[in-house]
Design a protein around this motif. Sequence first.
Motif, short mmCIF file in Angstrom:
data_model
loop_
_atom_site.label_atom_id
_atom_site.label_comp_id
_atom_site.label_asym_id
_atom_site.label_seq_id
_atom_site.Cartn_x
_atom_site.Cartn_y
_atom_site.Cartn_z
N SER A 250 0.83 -1.21 0.00
CA SER A 250 0.00 0.00 0.00
C SER A 250 0.86 1.26 0.00
CB SER A 250 -0.93 0.01 1.19
OG SER A 250 -0.19 -0.13 2.37
N ASP A 251 2.09 1.16 0.52
CA ASP A 251 2.99 2.32 0.48
C ASP A 251 3.35 2.69 -0.94
OD1 ASP A 251 5.03 1.74 3.43
OD2 ASP A 251 2.93 2.25 3.13
N LEU A 252 3.42 1.66 -1.79
CA LEU A 252 3.85 1.92 -3.16
C LEU A 252 2.70 2.43 -4.01
CD1 LEU A 252 5.96 -1.30 -3.61
CD2 LEU A 252 6.81 1.00 -3.24
N THR A 253 1.49 2.01 -3.66
CA THR A 253 0.33 2.39 -4.48
C THR A 253 0.18 3.89 -4.48
OG1 THR A 253 -0.63 0.40 -3.66
CG2 THR A 253 -2.08 1.84 -4.90
N GLY A 254 0.02 4.46 -5.67
CA GLY A 254 -0.19 5.90 -5.73
C GLY A 254 1.13 6.66 -5.82
N ARG A 255 2.24 6.08 -5.33
CA ARG A 255 3.50 6.80 -5.38
C ARG A 255 4.12 6.63 -6.77
NH1 ARG A 255 8.84 6.03 -3.54
NH2 ARG A 255 8.46 3.91 -2.90
N ILE A 278 -3.37 10.80 -13.73
CA ILE A 278 -4.02 9.98 -12.71
C ILE A 278 -4.74 8.84 -13.41
CG2 ILE A 278 -5.85 9.95 -10.98
CD1 ILE A 278 -4.91 12.74 -10.21
N GLY A 279 -4.38 7.62 -13.05
CA GLY A 279 -4.95 6.46 -13.72
C GLY A 279 -6.39 6.21 -13.30
N THR A 280 -7.21 5.82 -14.27
CA THR A 280 -8.60 5.49 -13.93
C THR A 280 -8.83 3.98 -14.01
OG1 THR A 280 -9.28 5.76 -16.22
CG2 THR A 280 -9.51 7.69 -14.82
N GLY A 281 -7.77 3.22 -14.30
CA GLY A 281 -7.92 1.77 -14.38
C GLY A 281 -7.90 1.14 -13.00
N PRO A 282 -7.99 -0.20 -12.96
CA PRO A 282 -7.94 -0.88 -11.67
C PRO A 282 -6.64 -0.54 -10.94
CG PRO A 282 -8.15 -2.46 -13.50
CD PRO A 282 -8.03 -1.11 -14.11
N LYS A 283 -6.70 -0.39 -9.64
CA LYS A 283 -5.56 -0.01 -8.80
C LYS A 283 -4.90 1.27 -9.31
CE LYS A 283 -4.05 -4.68 -7.75
NZ LYS A 283 -2.94 -5.57 -8.05
N GLN A 284 -5.70 2.20 -9.83
CA GLN A 284 -5.24 3.48 -10.36
C GLN A 284 -4.22 3.30 -11.50
OE1 GLN A 284 -3.97 5.44 -6.76
NE2 GLN A 284 -5.97 4.90 -5.94
N ARG A 285 -4.32 2.19 -12.23
CA ARG A 285 -3.44 1.99 -13.37
C ARG A 285 -3.78 2.97 -14.48
NH1 ARG A 285 -4.77 -1.61 -15.76
NH2 ARG A 285 -3.34 -1.47 -17.49
N ILE A 286 -2.74 3.47 -15.14
CA ILE A 286 -2.96 4.41 -16.23
C ILE A 286 -3.30 3.62 -17.49
CG2 ILE A 286 -1.83 6.17 -17.64
CD1 ILE A 286 -0.17 6.79 -15.07
N THR A 287 -4.37 4.02 -18.15
CA THR A 287 -4.79 3.32 -19.37
C THR A 287 -4.44 4.17 -20.59
OG1 THR A 287 -6.94 4.39 -19.39
CG2 THR A 287 -6.78 2.35 -18.13
N ARG A 288 -4.57 3.57 -21.75
CA ARG A 288 -4.32 4.28 -23.01
C ARG A 288 -5.26 5.50 -23.11
NH1 ARG A 288 -1.64 1.96 -27.53
NH2 ARG A 288 -2.32 3.09 -29.37
N ASP A 289 -6.53 5.32 -22.67
CA ASP A 289 -7.49 6.43 -22.73
C ASP A 289 -7.04 7.58 -21.84
OD1 ASP A 289 -9.08 5.14 -24.43
OD2 ASP A 289 -10.64 4.58 -22.98
N ASP A 290 -6.49 7.27 -20.65
CA ASP A 290 -6.02 8.33 -19.76
C ASP A 290 -4.96 9.18 -20.45
OD1 ASP A 290 -7.63 7.43 -17.70
OD2 ASP A 290 -6.09 6.10 -16.89
N ILE A 291 -4.08 8.49 -21.19
CA ILE A 291 -3.00 9.22 -21.87
C ILE A 291 -3.58 10.07 -22.99
CG2 ILE A 291 -0.93 8.93 -23.29
CD1 ILE A 291 -0.36 6.47 -21.48
N GLN A 313 -2.70 12.61 -3.85
CA GLN A 313 -2.17 11.50 -3.07
C GLN A 313 -3.19 11.18 -1.99
OE1 GLN A 313 1.24 10.10 -3.09
NE2 GLN A 313 1.25 10.95 -5.14
N LEU A 314 -3.94 10.12 -2.19
CA LEU A 314 -4.89 9.75 -1.15
C LEU A 314 -4.15 8.93 -0.10
CD1 LEU A 314 -7.96 8.63 -3.26
CD2 LEU A 314 -7.67 10.74 -1.98
N PRO A 315 -4.36 9.25 1.16
CA PRO A 315 -3.68 8.43 2.16
C PRO A 315 -4.16 6.98 2.05
CG PRO A 315 -5.24 9.96 3.18
CD PRO A 315 -5.23 10.28 1.72
N ALA A 316 -3.19 6.07 2.03
CA ALA A 316 -3.55 4.66 1.87
C ALA A 316 -4.20 4.14 3.15
CB ALA A 316 -2.30 3.86 1.55
N LEU A 317 -5.18 3.26 2.97
CA LEU A 317 -5.80 2.64 4.15
C LEU A 317 -4.96 1.44 4.55
CD1 LEU A 317 -9.49 2.76 2.93
CD2 LEU A 317 -8.48 4.13 4.75
N PRO A 318 -4.85 1.19 5.83
CA PRO A 318 -4.02 0.05 6.23
C PRO A 318 -4.66 -1.27 5.81
CG PRO A 318 -5.16 0.98 8.12
CD PRO A 318 -5.46 1.88 6.96
#
Length: 556
Positions: A250-255, A278-291, A313-318
């Motif tokens: 979770s520390d890595l997510t978003g960073r 900012i990715g709109t895919g699963p787990k904030q993954r960047i998609t082709r559409d986002d680009i 940067q949303l604070p990650a939930l534990p």
Amino acid sequence: MAIEKSVLVPDIGDFDGVEVIEILVSAGDSIAVEDSLVTLESDKASIEIPSPYAGVVREVAVRIGDKVSEGTLLLHMLVGDSAGDKKAVVERSGQLIPDVPTVPDVEEKSDSDTPAPGSGDSVEQIVLVPDIGSFEGVEVIEILVAEGDSVAAEDSLVTLESDKASIEIPSPLSGEVAGIVVKVGDRVSKGDPLLKLKTQAELQSAKPAQAHPDEAPAAANSPARVAGSDSGRQAGEKESRQPPVLARPSDLTGRIPHASPSVRRFARELGADLAQIIGTGPKQRITRDDIQNYIKLALRGVVPDAPSAGPMQLPALPEIDFAKFGEIEERPLSRIKKLSGGHLSACWLNIPHVTQHDEADITSLEAFRNEQKSAAARQDIRLTFLPFLMKACVGVLRELPEFNSSLSADRGSLIYKKYFNIGVAVDTPGGLVVPVVRNVDKKGVLELAAELMAISQRARDGKLSPSDLQGGCFSISSLGGIGGTAFTPIVNAPEVAILGVSKSAFKPVWNGKEFEPRLMLPLSLSYDHRVIDGAMAARFTSTLSGLLSDIRRLLL
Ligand code: CAO
């Protein structure tokens, strides 16, 4: 003649139960050898699985969110009988998947630098590229740390990318980055130095030096060998001295922006900086559409909202291990919930919501509906309240056209729609869907009732087509058949407002002389405050309330 072939997950090294995050083909697609079929993602690597054959996809056997391992069936294909196709890929798929590192190799700078155990002094180590399978000359595409940074064991240091996989190399130890040996664009292979790490001698001597290689920490499951003159036994000593590895995904997510290799390549080709998107895919993954969306805005000279303010940067939930507190059972979310979850979060985070509450007197409307119900039933139509509400909403949308608009992509103007398509939230066994009833202004109440019955049945049977879900102008979410007095629906972007209705109930209403029992319908209108202000929202609900209390006004 075409032959049916099964495509299985090839050797994916140490990975097991890796999530399918993208399905890049569908039944009927014609594909060439090496075309990417699906993308798999673990917390350190994103891998596209290429097709071993040229042919036509007959059936895809996996779904997004499935966990797959080597040998899992991905899809069935109809292929011609040209044997060459298969050979080409088997050869390449051997080198396709690296033994993705859990912990890379480290090399001590020199033995004489090593202080006595327990002295507390620091030791400089060189972090080497670990075993990455048969990959050679893989490009360094990102350096995720800078000189002077403190890193924890397992923090990602650099990203390497081949044409099918993107791999983050994690730090083998905690320490301070003393120097970076590689630069973006360098090509590296197993054993090449990546960077220098200053680590505490005390940490390294935390375990007895004579520990056998077999006793290396479980996380170090790739052969982390010490380079240089060290023997295999010394390698084991080095591993045994590593501090315990704390996995902190979770520390890595978003960073670090997550994107598949092909999306990263696409971004590079267009000069888009992934860190700004900012990715709109699963787990904030960047998609082709986002680009593409990002580039469209950039070309217009518009800096998108979020990047201009710095990536949100949303604070990650534990992560909680619920099993510690009692018995649990884990069940996967339905496909609809997984898909709608991302959209709902995006709407909730991007739109400043306000909800206006009001009531409408529907006593006479209900009396009229009850009179008409049996006539409608003779035509096999269930005349519920909702079609009347849809007509009344269109009446208000005509009067207050801002509610029938959307913000332009650059947020600089409003796009007013001259058509009136209403989305209706339908509760299905798999989750909430919002099919769209088109041209409500041109249809009568009975026609709308029939259409509503048909579309909500198709929704419940999971038979909606993508076009059933597109083109909405305004949405209605009715919980009246279930209960409640008010709620705060989420605006369904790109729409700017949504009407929630709760259960109607008889209430004593003062008519100037006495209290009279009236059937009152609770209304909850959520709106995008960038487009609609509070006064306009109050005007909407009071106009709607007026129309519902006397539907003859709809004819005017
Ligand atoms: N107040 C009191 N009773 C109501 C009511 C209201 N506002 N709305 C419906 N009812 C009752 C009526 O008694 C009605 O029966 P009769 O017509 O025989 O009197 C019965 O509920 C019918 O309701 P229905 O739900 O079957 O039909 P509908 O046309 O009102 O709604 C649909 C259709 C598809 C919207 C609905 O079935 C549904 O799925 N609702 C849930 C939507 C949802 O989950 N929204 C939450 C989204 S979160 O934002």
